[in-house]
Design an enzyme around this catalytic site. Structure first.
Site, short mmCIF file in Angstrom:
data_model
loop_
_atom_site.label_atom_id
_atom_site.label_comp_id
_atom_site.label_asym_id
_atom_site.label_seq_id
_atom_site.Cartn_x
_atom_site.Cartn_y
_atom_site.Cartn_z
N LYS A 1 37.72 -0.56 32.80
CA LYS A 1 37.44 0.24 31.60
C LYS A 1 37.59 -0.64 30.36
CE LYS A 1 38.86 4.25 28.96
NZ LYS A 1 39.79 5.36 28.81
N GLU B 1 44.44 -8.94 36.01
CA GLU B 1 44.16 -9.05 37.44
C GLU B 1 42.65 -9.07 37.68
OE1 GLU B 1 46.26 -6.95 36.03
OE2 GLU B 1 47.97 -6.47 37.30
N GLY C 1 41.13 6.17 32.94
CA GLY C 1 40.96 5.28 34.09
C GLY C 1 41.17 5.99 35.41
N ARG C 2 42.23 6.78 35.51
CA ARG C 2 42.55 7.42 36.79
C ARG C 2 41.70 8.66 37.06
NH1 ARG C 2 46.46 7.04 33.13
NH2 ARG C 2 47.32 8.92 32.18
N GLU D 1 51.34 8.19 36.75
CA GLU D 1 50.90 7.56 35.50
C GLU D 1 50.56 8.65 34.47
OE1 GLU D 1 48.87 3.50 35.27
OE2 GLU D 1 47.20 4.81 34.82
N HIS E 1 56.48 9.99 62.49
CA HIS E 1 57.32 9.05 63.23
C HIS E 1 57.97 8.03 62.30
CE1 HIS E 1 55.92 10.63 67.09
NE2 HIS E 1 54.83 10.89 66.40
N LYS F 1 53.43 -5.95 31.17
CA LYS F 1 52.24 -6.82 31.01
C LYS F 1 52.50 -7.86 29.93
CE LYS F 1 48.60 -3.31 31.54
NZ LYS F 1 47.45 -2.71 30.87
O1 F6P Z 1 47.88 0.47 35.07
C1 F6P Z 1 47.47 0.59 33.76
C2 F6P Z 1 45.99 0.78 33.64
O2 F6P Z 1 45.66 0.78 32.29
C3 F6P Z 1 45.47 2.04 34.32
O3 F6P Z 1 45.60 3.17 33.55
C4 F6P Z 1 44.07 1.67 34.61
O4 F6P Z 1 43.50 2.52 35.56
C5 F6P Z 1 44.25 0.26 35.10
O5 F6P Z 1 45.26 -0.27 34.26
C6 F6P Z 1 43.03 -0.60 35.02
O6 F6P Z 1 42.52 -0.68 33.72
P1 F6P Z 1 41.06 -1.20 33.45
O7 F6P Z 1 40.10 -0.29 34.13
O8 F6P Z 1 40.92 -1.18 31.96
O9 F6P Z 1 40.96 -2.60 34.00
#
Ligand code: F6P
Length: 525
Positions: free
Chosen positions: A207, A213, A267-268, A353, A384, A494
């Site tokens: 987003k 990452e 995002g979620r 979150e 289990h 972060k």
């Molecule tokens: O974990 C934090 C967060 O901002 C989430 O809310 C989001 O889904 C994720 O990182 C990934 O963010 P992006 O889609 O901006 O890479």
């Protein structure tokens, strides 16, 4: 601030007092004293069946929970959510994921500005691309068809699409999907292992397009493509999905391979947007469209059903009765369907979150607990592992059991056995089994479950299930008085990681606590 009014506080006090009273008697006995219990606490919504009768609430407890929902004006908040008003106050945004799954011709507005036309335009762009890739019309630089899509994204840009893929993927897919989320190099190494770049499409999903990452993994994937196909060739194997179109363009993705979404999509809550592009490619457009339709059916139900027959509202109230009425801060989620094994991981982000917050919308400290911690695994494997604790642990952990009426994969008698386990566990958790002579064989019972039944693990019921949880999270957030759509709690770690990285890589030591300093010194390379 409906959550802080005297009427709401009075409703909370009434609920807590009633919950305490309800905890003093057995759940199972209530079916005798409340002849309408099953009828009142079971319901169908958007093709799902819910049984919330195995919760601790008595009729009075249920009424107290409904009274809280009314005092907290859940219906008013719901209207403002659907109207596209700002419900994410700290980020000053609406939350309009419902617009993404509404059928063509809908009229959603974000702060008064129509959004449905651009949603439909992007949907058409997605469809054309997904169908083109599936048909081989859109192919790689050497003319070979794409056989694998590597989806790179994390959090909301990963968990939803991965859940959908695992739930719905064919046993022998024509196009495979692989997911890369973690910055751990082992993850991208495993995802790319054995693949031919000439047959691989990489979709970078973020987003913000600033997530470390995802950018690190995206660059690694691009280098892997370019090593075989050259820089120009690599571009034909890259697509991006983002609300930060400039950021994605800077990454070097061609404009016709760039799929937009908007800041009013959390995002979620984004699997319904172009974030779902890889699933649309892997599963086919028709499947993706049915997933959206299932979500939209739950939206219609949530928006129109009265609170007392409203599945997301009642599921939220049942959870909240346990969380706040009976101080139970953990909940288990156990899908009796291997295809839904990622549901607990998806819900961890959605619930924790969204609602793992310590202040209300005005910044005031919360005076009661917010989100329960969620964990779980597929049944029967979970039985289990952690079910021992669910049955006999010192803490009561309510359980969501998600079962499937008509699983038709595999040998014929497996499904009946699976269902028998789902039903029996819910029964055992509630009725228990007294054994005073051998206390280690004593089952206290009165351990609540929410039983949620899908007809099949097919796209529409899956969409309805995900939307059910999205809206139940919203209902809880309203009653806790928090902003369910921000996530400031992920920021500090972060920021500190950005300071630690150069130190680990040999840069000057920064100022840290002694433990952190010692760890950096030990791991410096
Ligand atoms: O974990 C934090 C967060 O901002 C989430 O809310 C989001 O889904 C994720 O990182 C990934 O963010 P992006 O889609 O901006 O890479």
């Amino acid at each position: 601030m409906d959550a802080n009014t005297p009427a709401v506080e009075a409703a909370w006090s009434a609920l807590q007092a009633q919950a305490k009273a309800d905890a003093a008697s057995h759940i199972a006995a209530r079916y005798d004293t409340e002849p309408d219990r099953l009828q009142r606490l079971t319901l169908e919504a958007a093709g799902l069946f819910l049984d919330l009768s195995k919760h601790a609430w008595s009729r009075e407890g249920f009424e107290a929970a409904l009274a809280l929902a009314r005092a907290g004006d859940v219906e008013g908040h719901r209207a403002r959510l659907f109207a596209g008003e700002i419900v994410n106050r700290t980020e000053r945004r609406p939350a309009l994921h419902m617009a993404l799954r509404a059928p063509d011709g809908a009229d959603f507005k974000a702060e008064g500005k129509p959004v449905s036309p651009e949603v439909e335009a992007t949907r058409a762009q997605m469809r054309e691309f997904a169908e083109g890739v599936r048909a081989g019309r859109i192919a790689g630089a050497t003319g070979l068809r794409f056989r694998t899509v590597v989806h790179i994204g994390i959090g909301g840009s990963d968990l939803g699409p991965k859940l959908v893929w695992e739930a719905l993927k064919p046993l022998e897919p024509a196009i495979q999907l692989r997911f890369v989320a973690n910055v751990d190099g082992a993850e991208i190494a495993a995802a790319l292992a054995g693949l031919d770049p000439a047959e691989t499409l990489v979709i970078v999903v973020s987003k913000s397009f600033t997530t470390e990452e995802t950018l690190v993994n995206g660059n690694a994937a691009r280098a892997w493509l370019a090593a075989k196909l050259g820089e120009d060739g690599a571009n034909q194997h890259l697509a991006a999905v983002s609300a930060n179109v400039e950021g994605a363009a800077r990454f070097g993705v061609a404009p016709d391979r760039l799929f937009a979404f908007w800041d009013w999509v959390g995002g979620r809550y984004s699997l319904w947007s172009a974030v779902g592009l890889s699933t649309a490619i892997g599963l086919g457009w028709e499947v993706f469209a049915q997933l959206l339709a299932g979500g939209a059916a739950m939206d219609d139900h949530f928006r129109t059903a009265p609170l007392a027959r409203n599945a997301p509202a009642l599921l939220g109230l049942a959870h909240l009765f346990g969380r706040n009425g009976l101080a139970r801060p953990i909940r288990a989620v156990v899908p009796y369907a291997r295809r839904l094994a990622l549901l607990p991981a998806f819900l961890q982000q959605l619930e924790m979150e969204s609602n793992g917050k310590q202040v209300g919308e005005a910044g005031e400290p919360l005076i009661r607990g917010s989100a329960a911690a969620v964990f779980g695994d597929a049944g029967t494997t979970g039985q289990h592992a952690f079910f021992q604790m669910l049955h006999q642990g010192t803490d009561v952990i309510p359980v969501d059991i998600v079962a499937v009426a008509n699983g038709d994969e595999g040998p014929p008698d497996h499904q009946a056995r699976l269902l028998a386990n789902a039903i029996a566990q819910a029964e055992a958790l509630m009725i228990g089994h007294a054994n005073p002579q051998e206390p280690w064989r004593n089952f206290p019972g009165d351990r609540p479950t929410s039983f949620i039944l899908l007809d099949r693990v097919t796209p529409a019921p899956l969409g309805a299930l995900i939307a059910l949880y999205e809206h139940k999270v919203f209902v809880e957030g309203v009653l806790w008085g928090i902003d369910s759509f921000d996530q400031w709690g992920v920021e500090l770690g972060k920021t500190l990681a950005k300071q630690v990285l150069p130190e680990l890589q040999g840069g000057a030591a920064g100022k840290h606590d002694p433990s952190t300093t010692a760890l950096i010194a030990k791991l410096k390379r």
